[in-house]
Write an enzyme that holds these catalytic residues in place. Structure first.
Site, PDB file in Angstrom:
ATOM      1  CG  ASN A 166      -0.378  -0.132   2.503  1.00 13.35           C
ATOM      2  OD1 ASN A 166       0.696  -0.726   2.651  1.00 13.35           O
ATOM      3  ND2 ASN A 166      -0.998   0.440   3.498  1.00 13.35           N
ATOM      4  CD  GLU A 478       7.856  -0.703  12.043  1.00 14.02           C
ATOM      5  OE1 GLU A 478       6.929  -0.082  11.485  1.00 14.02           O
ATOM      6  OE2 GLU A 478       8.555  -1.547  11.452  1.00 14.02           O
TER       7      GLU A 478
HETATM    8  P1  NAD Z   1      -0.132  -9.384   3.039  1.00 12.32           P
HETATM    9  O1  NAD Z   1      -0.061  -9.882   4.433  1.00 12.32           O
HETATM   10  O2  NAD Z   1      -0.991 -10.098   2.080  1.00 12.32           O
HETATM   11  O3  NAD Z   1       1.324  -9.385   2.363  1.00 12.32           O
HETATM   12  C1  NAD Z   1       2.391  -8.663   2.932  1.00 12.32           C
HETATM   13  C2  NAD Z   1       3.695  -9.317   2.533  1.00 12.32           C
HETATM   14  O4  NAD Z   1       3.784 -10.603   3.111  1.00 12.32           O
HETATM   15  C3  NAD Z   1       3.863  -9.505   1.027  1.00 12.32           C
HETATM   16  O5  NAD Z   1       5.200  -9.208   0.684  1.00 12.32           O
HETATM   17  C4  NAD Z   1       3.570 -10.986   0.846  1.00 12.32           C
HETATM   18  O6  NAD Z   1       4.188 -11.549  -0.285  1.00 12.32           O
HETATM   19  C5  NAD Z   1       4.143 -11.557   2.121  1.00 12.32           C
HETATM   20  N1  NAD Z   1       3.594 -12.856   2.540  1.00 12.32           N
HETATM   21  C6  NAD Z   1       2.335 -13.323   2.335  1.00 12.32           C
HETATM   22  N2  NAD Z   1       2.215 -14.558   2.888  1.00 12.32           N
HETATM   23  C7  NAD Z   1       3.412 -14.859   3.443  1.00 12.32           C
HETATM   24  C8  NAD Z   1       3.911 -16.001   4.168  1.00 12.32           C
HETATM   25  N3  NAD Z   1       3.152 -17.058   4.447  1.00 12.32           N
HETATM   26  N4  NAD Z   1       5.189 -15.964   4.590  1.00 12.32           N
HETATM   27  C9  NAD Z   1       5.977 -14.883   4.358  1.00 12.32           C
HETATM   28  N5  NAD Z   1       5.561 -13.800   3.660  1.00 12.32           N
HETATM   29  C10 NAD Z   1       4.295 -13.787   3.225  1.00 12.32           C
HETATM   30  O7  NAD Z   1      -0.517  -7.845   3.166  1.00 12.32           O
HETATM   31  P2  NAD Z   1      -0.820  -6.834   1.965  1.00 12.32           P
HETATM   32  O8  NAD Z   1      -2.101  -7.251   1.326  1.00 12.32           O
HETATM   33  O9  NAD Z   1       0.405  -6.672   1.150  1.00 12.32           O
HETATM   34  O10 NAD Z   1      -1.045  -5.460   2.765  1.00 12.32           O
HETATM   35  C11 NAD Z   1      -2.282  -5.074   3.285  1.00 12.32           C
HETATM   36  C12 NAD Z   1      -2.335  -5.382   4.775  1.00 12.32           C
HETATM   37  O11 NAD Z   1      -1.249  -4.756   5.435  1.00 12.32           O
HETATM   38  C13 NAD Z   1      -3.572  -4.842   5.464  1.00 12.32           C
HETATM   39  O12 NAD Z   1      -4.037  -5.803   6.375  1.00 12.32           O
HETATM   40  C14 NAD Z   1      -3.064  -3.630   6.217  1.00 12.32           C
HETATM   41  O13 NAD Z   1      -3.804  -3.248   7.343  1.00 12.32           O
HETATM   42  C15 NAD Z   1      -1.693  -4.065   6.590  1.00 12.32           C
HETATM   43  N6  NAD Z   1      -0.826  -2.915   6.857  1.00 12.32           N
HETATM   44  C16 NAD Z   1      -0.498  -2.624   8.150  1.00 12.32           C
HETATM   45  C17 NAD Z   1       0.288  -1.518   8.434  1.00 12.32           C
HETATM   46  C18 NAD Z   1       0.653  -1.154   9.847  1.00 12.32           C
HETATM   47  O14 NAD Z   1       1.516  -0.306  10.035  1.00 12.32           O
HETATM   48  N7  NAD Z   1       0.030  -1.742  10.846  1.00 12.32           N
HETATM   49  C19 NAD Z   1       0.760  -0.735   7.384  1.00 12.32           C
HETATM   50  C20 NAD Z   1       0.401  -1.064   6.067  1.00 12.32           C
HETATM   51  C21 NAD Z   1      -0.386  -2.175   5.813  1.00 12.32           C
END
Ligand code: NAD
Length: 497
Positions: A166, A478
């Site tokens: 995002n 962080e």
């Molecule tokens: P996601 O969890 O689908 O993917 C994030 C990353 O994890 C990607 O690089 C993906 O390839 C990797 N990944 C997926 N499965 C994995 C596994 N089993 N093992 C290791 N890596 C794996 O998240 P997204 O769709 O990219 O992002 C959206 C989500 O992120 C939303 O839930 C949002 O709230 C959250 N988010 C949180 C913050 C925060 O600061 N709290 C900030 C931004 C986004």
């Protein structure tokens, strides 16, 4: 998982490689296609890491811990980080183009938020490491001579950095900068949706004098791909992850093998509380941003709005008008203020909540569908900004993170009722409170179970402050000195005097 349509040999499109030990590295797996979300067209081809590539990256990072990087002083590392920040600024337009190609977000947004913050993250942690102190204690001993204790912070080692799509550059550098400031080495796995700015950063790192192997990049997906291979690799000493809570659960299981520490920034279902005594202009403008910025794809974004009854109707009317003014369009066109969702899959998910809201009897105040846009934008992953009222508190639309440009607005009569509604969630990332009553602002900010409470603002960040989520929204903090808990090993040295 790999897109058979990807034919990089016949394509003039960019081909993104891994980056290991200061060099571009290709893999044997067929590259996958990176799609421009604004048009749905292929924008680049990306190499996908297998276990061998991930192992190569981790080995390079381990070796670099013991190379010149391990002998850099704090001021030397700080100087390198400042050169990285300058290097991003010097190639601003390239970073901007890469981020827009990956996300489709308006240039207006990325040029004010994503790219400047990507650079600023290196400056802020350069300052941090240059001014770092540790604790000391003088302890009495029976012989009267005493002992001196002091803290020593050492790098944790090889850090795996797993990033979401995002705010790709912003969130990745928010982890890489403190990791490097503390003397660690990193292997970064950007989201498969947004690989470009991380790849570009590798070049900047080289030019800034970051030694080979300190910053490594592997591309790919999560399960059965680079993400899983990296988090399961025994050569990784710590995992920092931003993404969905469900993915965090999978990564925590991987981290349990070898008892490795994690730092998690996860999902949210954030509430905004609008009191009748607020500055309504500011509240409407603030909630318009918090609900719709980046097409609602901000972890801190507001999906639940609670408005005190006397101003409820007016607030709904004015938020509707503000949402309808948002302008989807070509990211570079003047006046474009609203971008697409990241992928077809994510749009399907968001639209499924739009359908669910209708089926559960919501009043659709505005939106609820797909905007009509001319080609080539008609092929992209667009949805309308959407506002609902009238859903029951237990609706999944009100309890699950949607991560789209949408919010539900509910009225409330008493402060404690609004606080209870805000806290009725397994998540606890952020809130925003709109009131002119200072006493109420302090009271409510303390009562809402979140990591970050904003009063009369939203997403106003001082990078020295703690950032992170309560409950299922994260583990650890962080920002400022707080990330040091994860990025360093704190040792105590006790000297008998
Ligand atoms: P996601 O969890 O689908 O993917 C994030 C990353 O994890 C990607 O690089 C993906 O390839 C990797 N990944 C997926 N499965 C994995 C596994 N089993 N093992 C290791 N890596 C794996 O998240 P997204 O769709 O990219 O992002 C959206 C989500 O992120 C939303 O839930 C949002 O709230 C959250 N988010 C949180 C913050 C925060 O600061 N709290 C900030 C931004 C986004």
């Amino acid at each position: 998982m790999n897109n058979p349509a990807a034919q990089p040999q016949q394509s003039p499109l960019p081909i993104l490689t891994h980056y290991i030990g200061g060099q571009p590295v290709v893999s044997n797996r067929p590259p996958f296609a990176n799609i421009d979300p604004a048009t749905g067209e292929i924008a680049a081809h990306v190499h996908e890491a297998d276990t061998g590539i991930v192992d190569q990256a981790v080995q390079a990072a381990r070796a670099a811990l013991h190379g010149p990087w391990g002998r850099f002083t704090d001021p030397q590392r700080a100087a390198v980080l400042r050169r990285v920040a300058d290097g991003i600024r010097a190639r601003f337009d390239e970073f901007l183009a890469a981020e827009i190609r990956d996300t489709g977000k308006p240039a207006e947004l990325a040029s004010h938020l994503d790219i400047p913050r990507g650079a600023a993250n290196f400056d802020v942690f350069a300052d941090q490491i240059a001014n770092l102190a540790t604790e000391t204690f003088r302890s009495p001993t029976p012989d009267g001579r005493g002992a001196l204790n002091y803290g020593l912070r050492t790098p944790r080692g090889v850090i795996a950095v797993i990033c979401p799509w995002n705010l790709p550059l912003l969130l990745m550098t928010w982890k890489v900068a403190p990791a490097l400031a503390c003397g660690n080495t990193v292997v970064v796995k950007p989201s498969e949706e947004t690989p470009s700015t991380t790849t570009l950063l590798a070049e900047v790192m080289n030019d800034a004098g970051v030694p080979p192997g300190v910053f490594n990049v592997v591309h790919g997906f999560g399960p059965d791909s680079a993400g899983q291979y990296l988090t399961e690799h025994p050569g990784v000493n710590g995992i920092t992850f931003t993404g969905e809570t469900r993915t965090g659960t999978a990564i925590m299981k991987a981290a349990a093998v070898g008892v490795r520490p994690v730092s998690f920034e996860l999902g949210g279902k954030n509430a905004a509380l609008v009191f009748a005594d607020c500055d309504l202009d500011a509240a409407v403008a603030g909630v318009t941003r918090s609900a719709f910025l980046n097409a609602g794809q901000v972890c801190l974004g507001t999906e639940r709005v609670y408005v005190e009854r006397p101003v409820f109707d007016e607030f709904v009317r004015r938020l509707k008008a503000a949402a309808e003014k948002l302008q989807p369009g070509d990211p570079y066109a003047e006046g474009t203020t609203f971008g697409p969702l990241i992928s077809r899959g994510h749009r399907d998910k968001v639209l499924s909540y739009y359908a669910r809201a209708r089926n559960e009897g919501a009043t659709v105040v505005t939106g609820g569908g797909i905007p009509a846009l001319p080609a080539p934008l008609s092929g992209g992953w667009w949805v309308e900004p959407t506002i609902w009222t009238g859903l029951p508190a237990d609706s999944t639309v009100l309890t699950e993170e949607i991560f789209g440009p949408c919010c539900h607005i509910a009225p409330f009569d008493r402060e404690d009722e609004a606080v209870a509604a805000a806290n009725d969630s397994p998540y606890g990332l952020a809130t925003s409170i709109w009131t002119q009553d200072l006493t109420r602002a302090h009271r409510v900010a303390a009562a809402i179970e979140v990591g970050i409470a904003w009063v009369n603002c939203w997403f106003l960040r001082d990078l020295r402050t703690a950032f992170g989520g309560a409950k299922q929204s994260g583990i650890g903090r962080e920002g400022g000195v707080h990330g040091l808990e994860f990025y360093t090993e704190l040792r105590n040295v006790c000297i008998k005097l």
